[in-house]
Design a protein around this motif. Structure first.
Motif, mmCIF file in Angstrom:
data_model
loop_
_atom_site.group_PDB
_atom_site.id
_atom_site.type_symbol
_atom_site.label_atom_id
_atom_site.label_comp_id
_atom_site.label_asym_id
_atom_site.label_seq_id
_atom_site.Cartn_x
_atom_site.Cartn_y
_atom_site.Cartn_z
ATOM 1 N N GLY A 1 -34.710 -2.387 21.475
ATOM 2 C CA GLY A 1 -35.114 -1.448 20.443
ATOM 3 C C GLY A 1 -34.013 -1.222 19.437
ATOM 4 N N ARG A 2 -34.357 -0.417 18.447
ATOM 5 C CA ARG A 2 -33.394 -0.057 17.415
ATOM 6 C C ARG A 2 -33.700 1.365 16.967
ATOM 7 N N SER A 3 -32.798 1.954 16.225
ATOM 8 C CA SER A 3 -33.049 3.315 15.753
ATOM 9 C C SER A 3 -34.194 3.315 14.748
ATOM 10 N N CYS A 4 -34.832 4.447 14.609
ATOM 11 C CA CYS A 4 -35.969 4.592 13.701
ATOM 12 C C CYS A 4 -35.553 4.218 12.283
ATOM 13 N N PRO A 5 -36.315 3.330 11.631
ATOM 14 C CA PRO A 5 -35.944 2.911 10.281
ATOM 15 C C PRO A 5 -36.134 3.997 9.222
ATOM 16 N N THR A 6 -36.859 5.084 9.550
ATOM 17 C CA THR A 6 -37.041 6.154 8.571
ATOM 18 C C THR A 6 -36.137 7.352 8.848
ATOM 19 N N GLY A 7 -35.287 7.242 9.872
ATOM 20 C CA GLY A 7 -34.293 8.269 10.125
ATOM 21 C C GLY A 7 -34.638 9.319 11.157
ATOM 22 N N CYS A 8 -35.771 9.196 11.842
ATOM 23 C CA CYS A 8 -36.134 10.166 12.866
ATOM 24 C C CYS A 8 -35.191 10.012 14.052
ATOM 25 N N GLU A 9 -34.516 11.088 14.419
ATOM 26 C CA GLU A 9 -33.577 11.020 15.540
ATOM 27 C C GLU A 9 -34.260 11.169 16.887
ATOM 28 N N MET A 10 -35.567 11.490 16.899
ATOM 29 C CA MET A 10 -36.310 11.645 18.148
ATOM 30 C C MET A 10 -36.993 10.351 18.575
ATOM 31 N N CYS A 11 -36.940 9.327 17.747
ATOM 32 C CA CYS A 11 -37.662 8.081 18.007
ATOM 33 C C CYS A 11 -36.742 6.874 17.945
ATOM 34 N N SER A 12 -37.207 5.820 18.559
ATOM 35 C CA SER A 12 -36.618 4.502 18.356
ATOM 36 C C SER A 12 -37.775 3.543 18.142
ATOM 37 N N GLN A 13 -37.485 2.402 17.610
ATOM 38 C CA GLN A 13 -38.524 1.417 17.336
ATOM 39 C C GLN A 13 -38.319 0.216 18.245
ATOM 40 N N THR A 14 -39.389 -0.193 18.898
ATOM 41 C CA THR A 14 -39.321 -1.336 19.792
ATOM 42 C C THR A 14 -39.108 -2.613 19.000
ATOM 43 N N VAL A 15 -38.244 -3.485 19.492
ATOM 44 C CA VAL A 15 -38.109 -4.841 18.958
ATOM 45 C C VAL A 15 -38.929 -5.737 19.871
ATOM 46 N N ARG B 1 -43.972 -17.227 23.313
ATOM 47 C CA ARG B 1 -44.282 -18.639 23.053
ATOM 48 C C ARG B 1 -43.248 -19.326 22.165
ATOM 49 N N CYS B 2 -42.930 -18.685 21.035
ATOM 50 C CA CYS B 2 -42.107 -19.390 20.046
ATOM 51 C C CYS B 2 -40.718 -18.786 19.846
ATOM 52 N N GLY B 3 -40.476 -17.593 20.389
ATOM 53 C CA GLY B 3 -39.162 -16.989 20.249
ATOM 54 C C GLY B 3 -38.970 -16.157 18.993
ATOM 55 N N ALA B 4 -40.013 -15.981 18.177
ATOM 56 C CA ALA B 4 -39.900 -15.161 16.964
ATOM 57 C C ALA B 4 -39.644 -13.711 17.344
ATOM 58 N N TYR B 5 -38.894 -13.016 16.509
ATOM 59 C CA TYR B 5 -38.617 -11.594 16.704
ATOM 60 C C TYR B 5 -39.346 -10.776 15.650
ATOM 61 N N ASP B 6 -39.811 -9.607 16.040
ATOM 62 C CA ASP B 6 -40.366 -8.635 15.103
ATOM 63 C C ASP B 6 -39.495 -7.390 15.194
ATOM 64 N N TYR B 7 -38.832 -7.059 14.091
ATOM 65 C CA TYR B 7 -37.948 -5.892 14.040
ATOM 66 C C TYR B 7 -38.627 -4.683 13.416
ATOM 67 N N GLY B 8 -39.942 -4.749 13.240
ATOM 68 C CA GLY B 8 -40.691 -3.610 12.758
ATOM 69 C C GLY B 8 -40.881 -3.539 11.264
#
Length: 83
Positions: free
Chosen positions: A20-34, A39-46
């Motif tokens: 995961g990573r910190s919330c891209p909009t600045g919410c300190e109560m959340c994190s965003q799943t990576v 199958r192919c190894g692609a990453y989605d960073y949100g």
């Protein structure tokens, strides 16, 4: 942004959580799943509007991604399951 594509996923990606990573909009109560495609190894960073990370955020904070600023976050889908 999808990165590290090693093979095409003609039938769609098979996403799984990969940290995961910190919330891209600045919410300190959340994190965003990576997510990483099994199958192919692609990453989605949100930051792909149709990717699983962004969809998680929209479910919690709404389409505008400002629910946390307005005190209307909805974590219920985590308890129901992500489907």
């Amino acid at each position: 942004m999808l990165t590290q594509i090693t093979a095409p996923c003609n039938d769609g990606h098979d996403w799984e959580s990969d940290g995961g990573r910190s919330c891209p909009t600045g919410c300190e109560m959340c994190s965003q799943t990576v997510y990483r495609c099994r199958r192919c190894g692609a990453y989605d960073y949100g930051d792909d509007k149709n990717g699983p990370g962004m969809l998680d955020c929209k479910r919690i904070c709404g389409e505008s991604l400002t629910g946390w600023q307005e005190g209307r976050m909805d974590y219920a889908f985590w308890h129901r399951g992500r489907g």
